[in-house]
Every structure is written in structure tokens, then in C-alpha cells.
Design a protein around this motif. Structure first.
Motif, PDB file in Angstrom:
ATOM      1  N   GLY A 108      -0.125  -1.394   0.091  1.00 61.07           N
ATOM      2  CA  GLY A 108      -0.004   0.106   0.008  1.00 61.07           C
ATOM      3  C   GLY A 108       0.767   1.696   0.272  1.00 61.07           C
ATOM      4  N   ALA A 109       1.756   0.934   0.762  1.00 60.70           N
ATOM      5  CA  ALA A 109       3.167   2.010   1.504  1.00 60.70           C
ATOM      6  C   ALA A 109       3.484   2.963   0.221  1.00 60.70           C
ATOM      7  CB  ALA A 109       3.764   2.285   1.920  1.00 60.70           C
ATOM      8  N   LEU A 110       3.931   1.232  -1.168  1.00 59.52           N
ATOM      9  CA  LEU A 110       4.510   2.054  -2.342  1.00 59.52           C
ATOM     10  C   LEU A 110       3.317   2.641  -3.275  1.00 59.52           C
ATOM     11  CD1 LEU A 110       6.495  -1.783  -2.756  1.00 59.52           C
ATOM     12  CD2 LEU A 110       7.806   0.910  -1.731  1.00 59.52           C
ATOM     13  N   VAL A 111       2.507   1.713  -3.722  1.00 60.33           N
ATOM     14  CA  VAL A 111       1.272   2.334  -4.541  1.00 60.33           C
ATOM     15  C   VAL A 111       1.327   3.660  -4.420  1.00 60.33           C
ATOM     16  CG1 VAL A 111      -0.657   2.427  -5.337  1.00 60.33           C
ATOM     17  CG2 VAL A 111       0.406   0.099  -4.844  1.00 60.33           C
ATOM     18  N   PHE A 112       0.869   4.558  -2.996  1.00 57.31           N
ATOM     19  CA  PHE A 112       0.496   5.810  -2.274  1.00 57.31           C
ATOM     20  C   PHE A 112       1.784   6.477  -2.946  1.00 57.31           C
ATOM     21  CE2 PHE A 112       0.621   8.841   0.742  1.00 57.31           C
ATOM     22  CZ  PHE A 112      -0.147   9.895  -0.160  1.00 57.31           C
ATOM     23  N   TYR A 113       3.192   5.774  -3.044  1.00 58.26           N
ATOM     24  CA  TYR A 113       4.628   6.383  -2.874  1.00 58.26           C
ATOM     25  C   TYR A 113       4.529   7.323  -4.417  1.00 58.26           C
ATOM     26  CZ  TYR A 113       9.428   6.664  -4.343  1.00 58.26           C
ATOM     27  OH  TYR A 113      11.140   6.647  -4.754  1.00 58.26           O
TER      28      TYR A 113
END
Lengths: 158, 349
Positions: A108-113
Motif C-alpha cells: 500500500g505504501a509503495l502504491v501511494f508513493y
């Protein structure tokens, strides 16, 4: 092991190694799925030792990435400090999650990034993009256990 | 997979993370706006690039070490074979150059000029490729020459076979090159056979350029050579860029779909050539106006040639240039004419 001495030098070393892995030239087809090692490392440090690096670490690593990639100055810095902020704030919850859930959170964090980068690219006049840019989020989530185990070992944690 | 939760007792970060994040976010957005709009950060970029350059060298050291090992362990036979090829090639080039002076004079007479024009390429500098980024969104190269070698921004970069790209940012010791295959790069070209001018856009693939602006009825054939058209203020006229490989006429679409393969060996380049052109030459690019304050990023006078050891063919050396006050009819004025229009080849500007 109640008291452990975290060294800032060790952190810098892992960041530098991750930077090398992030920017070293690779053949085209491997390049497509190269995980964002530097981002993963920063995420690791922000849940493992939030006092040591924290959001400053995210910001300055992002700035370094901007310089290396020739991106708009501040692009990666903004995206990376945003996810670092989330991880630093929630580090106690994330740290206790089982491995699989951690992978999902990292994904999720990488997608947000990547979404932040995507938005900034569009805004700053780099409209050309490919679906391949999202591939590294998946790869990054899959190798997250490996990265965090390696970094655990580098700190002498088992 | 334990993160050793008990090891940290006081693991709450100092200060409020929300406040810190807000400060950093504002800083990042301010940086982006300053960097993108108005180019306020050109000088800052210049020094930051300089500061990062040692790390870039370190990052690239494994590749360099590998190349060094390969060069060192090259066998005597392969070196001899290479030497033989090179001297054969050298002989061929020398034979071609023999007629060059005569042809140049003849050309000048045909153009009605009294004195022969000087060669177009004033000076060149070989640079080593320190780092390469070749993916679908970025096709860039980092060179080990910078403002210290009088490299300037938007300088043409060639290799022995064709145009490679242009410098987009210069630091004291390094320069970043945007390659012609970068999706954000557009090269003004003309088809040599017909003289039709168009623009070749990068595709993010090292062996393909797209020509999206030619109508369906344009006279283009497989194998046509694309050379630089001299427009755009970066590349002078007449340097080979690419060869047409694929022409598709779809009658339902107003524009033809044309692909070309760059002549420069983009994915194999280890050494490239930075070129300074004679500003008064008719084939030289018309220089655009650079609004940056940093003097190091403005077009530079070519530095003096490093002495090239004369082989057995001294005529291969370029002739020394006469000063700009010579009697050429088109001698450069003290201030080169500056078109108001910015160079079209750098879409990032």
C-alpha cells in the motif's frame, strides 16, 4: 537485549548500499521490475528505529533520489517523506504485524508513493508514462521480508 | 520476522511527526515549484550535482571495475585483431580525408565565398560515460566532463556513428545527457533524400525513434537517412541521426506511422564526444537564448585543443582556427544573433 546502541553510521551505510542498488545500471528487462530498494530501506528504518532517522531520513533520501534520477527537485522527497510519516506514526502497530500483513502494508505504501510521483510527473510536464512503472510496487512488497530480514541482521537483531 | 518489539522503550520520535512532515512537505513543494517554474534553482542544482558526483562515481565503480578487468584480461590475439581492424579503418578514413580539403575549397567557390570556410566542428572532447539510465521513461547518460572542461548546457553529444543527445545539466565535473531516444526529447531532422523537415521523437526504446508529424502521403521510404536539420539551436545541420526502418500508411489516419533506428550505438556507448561548433559557420545551429544567470551554463568558447599525438598521418589533425576577426565574409559578429525563440529540442525547459 534491553538496550541496544543504534549507530547512525550503520544507517547511512545501509542507505548508501540501497542507493547503489537503486541506481546501478541493469539490463532493460530487469530494470522494469527493479524494486525501489532505497524506499524499502527507509521504510524499514522508520519502523525499526523511528527516532534515528524519521521523516528527515525520508526527505533527504528522496532528495538524493531526485538528484540521481534527474527528476524535479523535491518530487521523491515529498513522496518519500509522506510514506515515512505514515510509517513513523504507526511504527508500533506495523512492527507487531505478521510478515504477510507487513507485506500488504508495504505494498500500500509503495502504491501511494508511486501515485504521488505519478501525479507530480503529470503536473510538472512529464505526461509520458507506462503501466510498467507500477510493477516495482508489487516486486517491492514480495521482497520486503527478505529486505527487512537482511537489515535486521545488519543491526545484529535476530 | 520479528521486529524485536521490546527492544525499544522510548521509540516515540522527538517532536510531533505531523509538524515535521508538514514542514518537509512545504519545503518539498517549494523546491518543486522553484525548480520547475522559472528555473530559480539552476545554480543550486549545479552545486548539488557537484556534491553528488562522488557518490555517483562510487555507485558506478562495480561497472567500471568490471570493464577494467575485461580490458586488462584481453588476450594478445584479440588486441592484435582489434589493432589490425583499427589501422585498416584509419587508412580508409585517411584516404577519404585526402580529398576533403580540395572538396571544401570547391564547395566554397560554388557558394561564391572568397575563402574556404573552416571546418564546422571546432573542437571535440571525448568523455567517458559514468552512468547510464535506459528505461522507458528516462534515457539519460552521465559524463565525466563538466563546466571545468567548458562543457555547457544544450551542447551536442555525438559518437562516431551519429547524434547521441544533448547535455541538459552541467555540474563542475559532470554533465547529464538526454539521449535522442528519451521520450521527452525531440530532434529536428530532415530526410536526406528529399529534404523534408520533420521532428524525430524518442520512444523510450534505445533502438527506435518515432516520426509522428509526417502526413500519410509524405515521400518516405525504408532505409532513408535522417540528418539533423540545423533548426532548434542545438545540433548543426547535416549530422546523421537515424535510418528509417518502418513506414506504415494507414489510410484512415491523417499521419503516417514511421519508425527509425538511431545510428549512434546508444546502449553500447562507453565513450562519447562533446562537440563545440564554429558559431559563424552557415551550418552551425542558431543559438537560442539561455535565460539562466549562471555563466557556466551559457555557451562557452571552445577551450584550446589538447595535443593529439600525431600518428603517421598528421593531416588528420584539425587545422588550428583563425581568430574571429578574420576576413571571412560571414565572420561572426561580436554578439551572435540570438533568436527570441527558445530551442525547441529541450521540451523540459
Amino acid at each position: 537485549m534491553a538496550e541496544r546502541h543504534e549507530s547512525f553510521g550503520g544507517l547511512l551505510f545501509t542507505i548508501l548500499v540501497a542507493l547503489v542498488l537503486s541506481v546501478i545500471p541493469l539490463p532493460h528487462y530487469i530494470e522494469l521490475g527493479r524494486p525501489a530498494f532505497l524506499v524499502l530501506t527507509v521504510l524499514y528504518w522508520s519502523i525499526a528505529a523511528p527516532r534515528l532517522g524519521g521523516i528527515s531520513l525520508g526527505f533527504f533520501s528522496g532528495l538524493l533520489l531526485d538528484l540521481f534520477r534527474g527528476a524535479v527537485l523535491g518530487e521523491n522527497a515529498l513522496a518519500l517523506s509522506a510514506i515515512t510519516y505514515i510509517f513513523v506514526r504507526e511504527h508500533q502497530k506495523i512492527r507487531l504485524k505478521p510478515a504477510f500483513q507487513q507485506c500488504l502494508i508495504v505494498f500500500g505504501a509503495l502504491v501511494f508513493y508511486e501515485a504521488i510521483l505519478f501525479a507530480i510527473d503529470g503536473w510538472s510536464g512529464h505526461p509520458l508514462t507506462t503501466p510498467w512503472r507500477w510493477l516495482h510496487t508489487l516486486v517491492g512488497a514480495i521482497i520486503w521480508p527478505l529486505v527487512s530480514a537482511t537489515l535486521d541482521r545488519s543491526r545484529g537483531v535476530r | 520476522m520479528a521486529f524485536n518489539a521490546g527492544a525499544y522503550r522510548a521509540s516515540a520520535p522527538r517532536g510531533a511527526p505531523g509538524l515535521r512532515f508538514t514542514v518537509y512537505a512545504i519545503l518539498a513543494v517549494a523546491l518543486m515549484v522553484l525548480d520547475r517554474r522559472g528555473g530559480w534553482l539552476v545554480t543550486v542544482h549545479y552545486y548539488m550535482d557537484a556534491a553528488v558526483y562522488p557518490i555517483q562515481l562510487a555507485v558506478n565503480s562495480p561497472t567500471r571495475a568490471w570493464n577494467w578487468v575485461r580490458d586488462t584480461l584481453a588476450t594478445r590475439e584479440s588486441l592484435q585483431a582489434e589493432n589490425a581492424t583499427l589501422s585498416a579503418r584509419n587508412r580508409e578514413l585517411a584516404l577519404r580525408t585526402q580529398r576533403f580539403a580540395a572538396l571544401q575549397r570547391e564547395n566554397a567557390e560554388l557558394r561564391g565565398l572568397k575563402a574556404a570556410l573552416p571546418p564546422l566542428a571546432e573542437r571535440w572532447l571525448v568523455a567517458e560515460v559514468v552512468n547510464v539510465e535506459l528505461n522507458s521513461q528516462h534515457q539519460r547518460m552521465l559524463l565525466n566532463r563538466g563546466a571545468g572542461n567548458k562543457v555547457f548546457r544544450n551542447q551536442a553529444v555525438l559518437d562516431a556513428t551519429g547524434v547521441l543527445g544533448q547535455t541538459i545539466s552541467v555540474s563542475p565535473w559532470s554533465a547529464e545527457v538526454i539521449l535522442i531516444t528519451d521520450p521527452e526529447h525531440a530532434t529536428p531532422v530532415e530526410i536526406q533524400r528529399t529534404g523534408v523537415r520533420t521532428i524525430a521523437v524518442g520512444t523510450g526504446d534505445t533502438d527506435s525513434l518515432a516520426l509522428p508529424y509526417l502526413p500519410t502521403n509524405a515521400d518516405v521510404k525504408d532505409g532513408d537517412l535522417l540528418v539533423t536539420s540545423g533548426l532548434g539551436g542545438v545540433f548543426p545541420q547535416g549530422y546523421p541521426v537515424a535510418r528509417i526502418t518502418d513506414v506504415r500508411h494507414d489510410l484512415l489516419q491523417p499521419l503516417a506511422q514511421i519508425r527509425a533506428t538511431p545510428l549512434a550505438r546508444i546502449d553500447a556507448a562507453r565513450e562519447v564526444t562533446l562537440v563545440w561548433f564554429q558559431p559563424g559557420h552557415p551550418a552551425a545551429p542558431a543559438r537560442g537564448h539561455d535565460a539562466d544567470g549562471n555563466a557556466a551554463l551559457q555557451p562557452q568558447e571552445a577551450p584550446p585543443l589538447e595535443p593529439i599525438p600525431p600518428l603517421n598521418l598528421p593531416r588528420l589533425k584539425p587545422r588550428p582556427q583563425a581568430p574571429a576577426t578574420d576576413s571571412r565574409p560571414d565572420a561572426a559578429p561580436a554578439q551572435p544573433a540570438r533568436p527570441v525563440q527558445a530551442p525547441v529540442t529541450d521540451k523540459r525547459a
